[in-house]
Design a protein around this motif. Structure first.
Motif, PDB file in Angstrom:
ATOM      1  N   GLU A   1       0.828  -1.204   0.000  1.00 39.31           N
ATOM      2  CA  GLU A   1       0.000   0.000   0.000  1.00 39.31           C
ATOM      3  C   GLU A   1       0.863   1.256   0.000  1.00 39.31           C
ATOM      4  O   GLU A   1       0.541   2.246  -0.682  1.00 39.31           O
ATOM      5  N   ARG A   2       1.962   1.248   0.733  1.00 40.01           N
ATOM      6  CA  ARG A   2       2.868   2.393   0.736  1.00 40.01           C
ATOM      7  C   ARG A   2       3.452   2.620  -0.657  1.00 40.01           C
ATOM      8  O   ARG A   2       3.613   3.770  -1.096  1.00 40.01           O
ATOM      9  N   GLN A   3       3.770   1.548  -1.354  1.00 43.29           N
ATOM     10  CA  GLN A   3       4.291   1.677  -2.709  1.00 43.29           C
ATOM     11  C   GLN A   3       3.279   2.342  -3.625  1.00 43.29           C
ATOM     12  O   GLN A   3       3.618   3.236  -4.410  1.00 43.29           O
ATOM     13  N   ARG A   4       2.033   1.932  -3.531  1.00 41.47           N
ATOM     14  CA  ARG A   4       0.989   2.489  -4.388  1.00 41.47           C
ATOM     15  C   ARG A   4       0.780   3.976  -4.116  1.00 41.47           C
ATOM     16  O   ARG A   4       0.599   4.772  -5.038  1.00 41.47           O
ATOM     17  N   GLN A   5       0.790   4.355  -2.848  1.00 41.89           N
ATOM     18  CA  GLN A   5       0.559   5.754  -2.504  1.00 41.89           C
ATOM     19  C   GLN A   5       1.752   6.640  -2.878  1.00 41.89           C
ATOM     20  O   GLN A   5       1.571   7.814  -3.225  1.00 41.89           O
ATOM     21  N   PHE A   6       2.931   6.094  -2.812  1.00 42.47           N
ATOM     22  CA  PHE A   6       4.135   6.876  -3.102  1.00 42.47           C
ATOM     23  C   PHE A   6       4.277   7.141  -4.594  1.00 42.47           C
ATOM     24  O   PHE A   6       4.735   8.202  -5.009  1.00 42.47           O
ATOM     25  N   PHE A   7       3.883   6.162  -5.411  1.00 44.69           N
ATOM     26  CA  PHE A   7       3.974   6.288  -6.865  1.00 44.69           C
ATOM     27  C   PHE A   7       2.575   6.208  -7.479  1.00 44.69           C
ATOM     28  O   PHE A   7       2.227   5.219  -8.137  1.00 44.69           O
ATOM     29  N   PRO A   8       1.750   7.233  -7.297  1.00 42.73           N
ATOM     30  CA  PRO A   8       0.391   7.181  -7.858  1.00 42.73           C
ATOM     31  C   PRO A   8       0.380   7.172  -9.380  1.00 42.73           C
ATOM     32  O   PRO A   8      -0.556   6.667  -9.993  1.00 42.73           O
ATOM     33  N   VAL A   9       1.425   7.748  -9.993  1.00 42.68           N
ATOM     34  CA  VAL A   9       1.563   7.660 -11.449  1.00 42.68           C
ATOM     35  C   VAL A   9       2.476   6.487 -11.748  1.00 42.68           C
ATOM     36  O   VAL A   9       3.658   6.484 -11.389  1.00 42.68           O
ATOM     37  N   TYR A  10       1.908   5.475 -12.389  1.00 43.20           N
ATOM     38  CA  TYR A  10       2.649   4.222 -12.617  1.00 43.20           C
ATOM     39  C   TYR A  10       2.388   3.773 -14.049  1.00 43.20           C
ATOM     40  O   TYR A  10       1.406   3.100 -14.343  1.00 43.20           O
TER      41      TYR A  10
END
Length: 409
Positions: free
Chosen positions: A373-382
């Motif tokens: 979840e931290r990964q997703r929030q940190f890189f919202p543009v993927y």
């Protein structure tokens, strides 16, 4: 800290003097040459390397935007030279012609702040405002700490690219850049991270450097003795030679590459491990980009390469045995709080690290949900449009009212 033009001049060393003459002799010719190549984009990284964001942008330009007049600066002594030359025009790094292109270019693009014919001379001229040009900074990692040397007053860069939303907000709000100079574009090298395949048996151990060890004074022998007595050496050497660590590696059929930061390479020969499952890889022999792509897991302390692993959604273990000293003597706190934001367990001693490593290996290196979840929030543009966004942003800068990047006054 005094950072006047005179102070900057005092940082110019005797071996930089030749570049002053190159600059002076190239300047009048560059004023004419730029009329022949009005839209020249000059890209570079380190003198002998092409493995980072500038190289990936150059590759994108040659493949997707061939109309752009792009040149890459790199030394012929670098092992990446022919890789770049196969894509397009190159210029010898630090040469008179590099100065000619640097002065004449519509914009200079680099993943390194010092990416220019001569960092000391250019810094003295550019930051003082004597020589004004347009420069785009692509970075070589995701910023997580406060870095005063990248504040606007120390760079005067026109475009500052960021790769993560919290990073972008931090740099925009605290580094002092004018509006719209800092952009959330993504790192160009992230495009390829969507397709690279990991070696499921490779673990990368890559600690960052310490400036209080990098700048040890004295004779080489004395420097080595001081380094050998440091926590940095003793903790990392103990880990790669730990019987428990090696037993885990063999039990799960893994192999380890230990690669200290480039600024620790003068000490890399002091790290020794006789176990065939562990390789000590000096930086000059390593292709860190390939290692990041290939490794299925990362063990580090504070190295920003953990951001690439987080972007690829691969497991990370942090070994932070000297956190207070690191903050006090190496790098001050930024927006990134490891205990709140880290993408994996934080270990303060070897015992904790081995416990967490065991847990990861037992569950097939699957990342805990909280870190996902931290990964997703940190890189919202993927996505795979980082090079495209960077190209468009640079085009915007070049299309500003004044395209005269060289103004000496």
């Amino acid at each position: 800290m005094d950072d006047s033009f005179f102070t900057r001049l005092t940082r110019i060393r005797p071996n930089d003097i030749l570049h002053i003459f190159k600059f002076i002799s190239a300047w009048p010719i560059a004023c004419i040459y730029r009329r022949l190549r009005r839209h020249l984009w000059l890209l570079c990284e380190y003198e002998t390397e092409a493995r980072d964001n500038a190289f990936y942008l150059f590759s994108y330009l040659r493949e997707k935007q061939p109309q752009i007049d792009a040149v890459y600066a790199i030394s012929h002594r670098g092992k990446d030279f022919y890789k770049v030359k196969s894509l397009g025009e190159v210029v010898e790094y630090g040469s008179w012609k590099h100065w000619l292109y640097y002065i004449a270019a519509e914009i200079n693009i680099s993943s390194q702040k010092g990416g220019k014919p001569n960092a000391a001379v250019c810094y003295a001229l550019e930051v003082s405002g004597i020589w004004k040009n347009k420069r785009a900074f692509l970075q070589h990692g995701v910023i997580k700490d406060d870095l005063p040397f990248l504040h606007y007053k120390k760079t005067r860069m026109r475009l500052f690219s960021c790769a993560a939303k919290p990073e972008y907000e931090f740099v925009r709000d605290t580094f002092g850049y004018p509006d719209n100079y800092v952009r959330y574009l993504g790192l160009c090298r992230f495009d390829i991270l969507h397709t690279v395949q990991a070696d499921p048996n490779l673990i990368l151990v890559a600690p960052t450097w310490r400036n209080y060890l990098y700048f040890i004074k004295g004779t080489p022998g004395n420097q080595s003795q001081e380094f050998l007595s440091s926590d940095y050496y003793q903790k990392w050497d103990s880990l790669i030679n730990s019987p428990q660590f090696l037993e885990l590696i063999h039990r799960y059929g893994k192999r380890v590459i230990f690669c200290p930061h480039r600024n620790m390479q003068s000490y890399s020969s002091l790290f020794i491990c006789s176990d065939p499952a562990v390789s000590i890889l000096p930086w000059e022999q390593a292709d860190i980009t390939d290692l990041i792509h290939q490794a299925t897991m990362l063990i580090t302390d504070y190295s920003s390469i953990f951001m690439d692993f987080a972007y690829m959604k691969r497991p990370i273990l942090y070994y932070q045995f000297d956190f207070k000293k690191f903050r006090k003597q190496h790098m001050s706190q930024g927006y990134f709080d490891y205990h709140r934001d880290a993408f994996g367990p934080i270990c303060e001693n070897q015992e904790q690290l081995l416990i967490e490593l065991t847990v990861l290996l037992e569950r097939g290196c699957q990342i805990d949900a909280v870190y996902q979840e931290r990964q997703r929030q940190f890189f919202p543009v993927y996505d795979q449009k980082n090079c495209e966004r960077t190209y468009m942003a640079i085009k915007e800068v070049c299309n500003e009212t004044s395209n005269h990047t060289f103004r000496f006054h």
